[in-house]
Design a protein around this motif. Sequence first.
Motif, short mmCIF file in Angstrom:
data_model
loop_
_atom_site.label_atom_id
_atom_site.label_comp_id
_atom_site.label_asym_id
_atom_site.label_seq_id
_atom_site.Cartn_x
_atom_site.Cartn_y
_atom_site.Cartn_z
N ALA A 242 0.62 -1.25 0.05
CA ALA A 242 0.03 -0.16 0.21
C ALA A 242 0.79 1.26 -0.10
CB ALA A 242 -0.99 0.06 1.16
N SER A 243 1.89 1.39 -0.91
CA SER A 243 2.85 2.36 -0.83
C SER A 243 2.21 3.56 -1.94
CB SER A 243 4.32 2.00 -1.43
OG SER A 243 5.07 3.18 -1.76
N SER A 244 1.94 4.67 -1.54
CA SER A 244 1.50 5.55 -2.36
C SER A 244 2.56 5.94 -3.47
CB SER A 244 1.05 6.97 -1.66
OG SER A 244 2.10 7.23 -0.82
N ALA A 245 3.96 6.05 -2.96
CA ALA A 245 4.95 6.28 -4.03
C ALA A 245 5.09 5.21 -5.22
CB ALA A 245 6.25 6.50 -3.21
N LEU A 246 4.99 4.14 -4.69
CA LEU A 246 5.12 2.86 -5.83
C LEU A 246 3.76 3.13 -6.59
CD1 LEU A 246 6.39 0.63 -6.93
CD2 LEU A 246 5.22 -0.74 -5.07
N GLN A 247 2.70 3.24 -6.15
CA GLN A 247 1.41 3.47 -6.91
C GLN A 247 1.83 4.54 -7.91
OE1 GLN A 247 -1.39 1.37 -6.95
NE2 GLN A 247 -1.65 2.67 -8.78
N LEU A 248 2.15 5.80 -7.60
CA LEU A 248 2.42 6.70 -8.48
C LEU A 248 3.13 6.41 -9.58
CD1 LEU A 248 2.05 9.54 -9.17
CD2 LEU A 248 3.95 10.26 -7.74
N VAL A 249 4.34 5.84 -9.12
CA VAL A 249 5.46 5.21 -10.37
C VAL A 249 4.55 4.29 -11.27
CG1 VAL A 249 7.40 3.77 -10.57
CG2 VAL A 249 7.20 5.66 -8.85
N VAL A 250 3.91 3.27 -10.83
CA VAL A 250 3.12 2.47 -11.39
C VAL A 250 2.14 2.81 -12.57
CG1 VAL A 250 1.39 0.36 -11.43
CG2 VAL A 250 3.51 0.37 -9.92
N SER A 251 1.35 3.79 -11.80
CA SER A 251 0.37 4.50 -12.66
C SER A 251 1.01 5.42 -13.86
CB SER A 251 -0.42 5.55 -11.67
OG SER A 251 -1.18 5.07 -10.89
N ILE A 252 2.15 6.09 -13.57
CA ILE A 252 2.68 6.85 -14.71
C ILE A 252 3.24 6.11 -15.72
CG2 ILE A 252 4.68 8.48 -15.47
CD1 ILE A 252 4.43 9.73 -12.40
N LEU A 253 4.00 4.77 -15.36
CA LEU A 253 4.54 3.98 -16.27
C LEU A 253 3.53 3.07 -17.14
CD1 LEU A 253 7.64 2.59 -14.25
CD2 LEU A 253 7.70 4.14 -16.18
N GLY A 254 2.66 2.86 -16.40
CA GLY A 254 1.28 2.01 -16.87
C GLY A 254 0.54 2.91 -17.86
N VAL A 255 0.44 4.29 -17.81
CA VAL A 255 -0.19 5.12 -18.73
C VAL A 255 0.50 4.92 -20.04
CG1 VAL A 255 -0.50 7.35 -19.55
CG2 VAL A 255 -1.52 6.72 -17.45
N VAL A 256 2.00 5.08 -20.01
CA VAL A 256 2.96 4.99 -21.04
C VAL A 256 2.80 3.56 -21.73
CG1 VAL A 256 5.31 5.20 -21.86
CG2 VAL A 256 4.45 6.91 -20.20
N ILE A 257 2.86 2.62 -20.79
CA ILE A 257 2.95 1.29 -21.54
C ILE A 257 1.57 0.83 -22.27
CG2 ILE A 257 3.00 -1.33 -20.65
CD1 ILE A 257 5.04 -0.39 -18.68
N PHE A 258 0.48 1.28 -21.69
CA PHE A 258 -0.86 0.77 -22.34
C PHE A 258 -1.29 1.59 -23.38
CE2 PHE A 258 -1.53 -1.34 -18.12
CZ PHE A 258 -1.76 -2.60 -18.80
N GLN B 18 -8.20 3.22 -15.66
CA GLN B 18 -8.04 2.98 -14.23
C GLN B 18 -6.75 3.66 -13.79
OE1 GLN B 18 -8.26 -1.60 -14.33
NE2 GLN B 18 -8.91 -1.09 -12.30
N LEU B 19 -5.62 3.72 -14.45
CA LEU B 19 -4.14 4.53 -14.19
C LEU B 19 -4.72 5.82 -14.15
CD1 LEU B 19 -1.93 2.02 -16.10
CD2 LEU B 19 -2.01 2.23 -13.63
N LEU B 20 -5.17 6.48 -15.37
CA LEU B 20 -5.55 7.85 -15.39
C LEU B 20 -6.38 8.43 -14.16
CD1 LEU B 20 -6.19 8.32 -19.29
CD2 LEU B 20 -4.20 9.21 -17.89
N LEU B 21 -7.37 7.40 -13.64
CA LEU B 21 -8.24 7.67 -12.54
C LEU B 21 -7.48 7.83 -11.37
CD1 LEU B 21 -11.28 8.22 -11.80
CD2 LEU B 21 -11.34 5.80 -11.42
N ASN B 22 -6.55 6.83 -11.16
CA ASN B 22 -5.70 7.10 -9.99
C ASN B 22 -4.68 8.38 -9.99
OD1 ASN B 22 -6.36 4.54 -9.02
ND2 ASN B 22 -4.98 3.54 -10.04
N LEU B 23 -4.32 8.65 -11.03
CA LEU B 23 -3.53 9.92 -11.32
C LEU B 23 -4.21 11.21 -10.85
CD1 LEU B 23 -1.06 8.94 -14.26
CD2 LEU B 23 -0.50 9.11 -11.81
N MET B 24 -5.46 11.18 -11.60
CA MET B 24 -6.06 12.57 -11.73
C MET B 24 -7.45 12.65 -11.16
SD MET B 24 -7.25 12.29 -15.74
CE MET B 24 -8.12 13.83 -15.87
#
Length: 230
Positions: free
Chosen positions: A160-176, A220-226
């Motif tokens: 439940a790391s917010s920092a790791l979630q932020l990194v995953v979300s940013i990279l995930g947007v690029v990847i998908f 989902q990733l954009l929702l987590n970011l914004m």
Amino acid sequence: MPGYSRADAATVDAGLRSHMLGVFRNMGIGLIITGIVAAVIGNTPALYQPIFGTPLKWVAIFAPLAFVFFFTFRIDKMTDAGARTAFYAFSAVMGVSLASIFIVFTGASIAQAFFAAAVMFLAMALWGYTTGRDLTKMGSFLMMGLIGIIVASLVNLFLASSALQLVVSILGVVIFTGLTAWDTQRIKSDYLHYAGTQATAKLEVMGALSLYLNFVNLFQLLLNLMGERE
């Protein structure tokens, strides 16, 4: 188009357009099913409390992943209609999993993330369909990145790391975003390879599944970011 007469090329082009329309039609139906199921459950306490207020939430979280594996390994043994029905059933299961966003995020945030995901998805799908560039190498790189963010996401379910979630979300947007272009080109290439065979009907469903997953994950990733939380 080497090896084809003009008449043959016109037939293949017409078939390709029909195939791609079928892919996006199935994907669209899947998204509608997912949205309806998620909205009904997410806005009905009598439905979401027994799921997300109990250990059943883990079933809701992991069921779509299990369904994808089952679908991928069993599709060769399914009829065309069976494959399509299985995809729609998967879309409903995904709706159950996504119902929690209506509990966590505001309706305006969900709408904004959906619109942003739709614009990015359509732009990359169009590019993937029209570009003359071979995206194979990019796809291989993106698939490795996808495995990495899946592992990181599973680990973060427990950290439940917010920092790791932020990194995953940013990279995930690029990847998908990249995978949307790659999958669109791959779907087009697969059709041209199997044109005229019975395999194209199932390829239509598998293509819809690939693009559906790209869109849902991007959303989902954009929702987590914004997204603004309730």
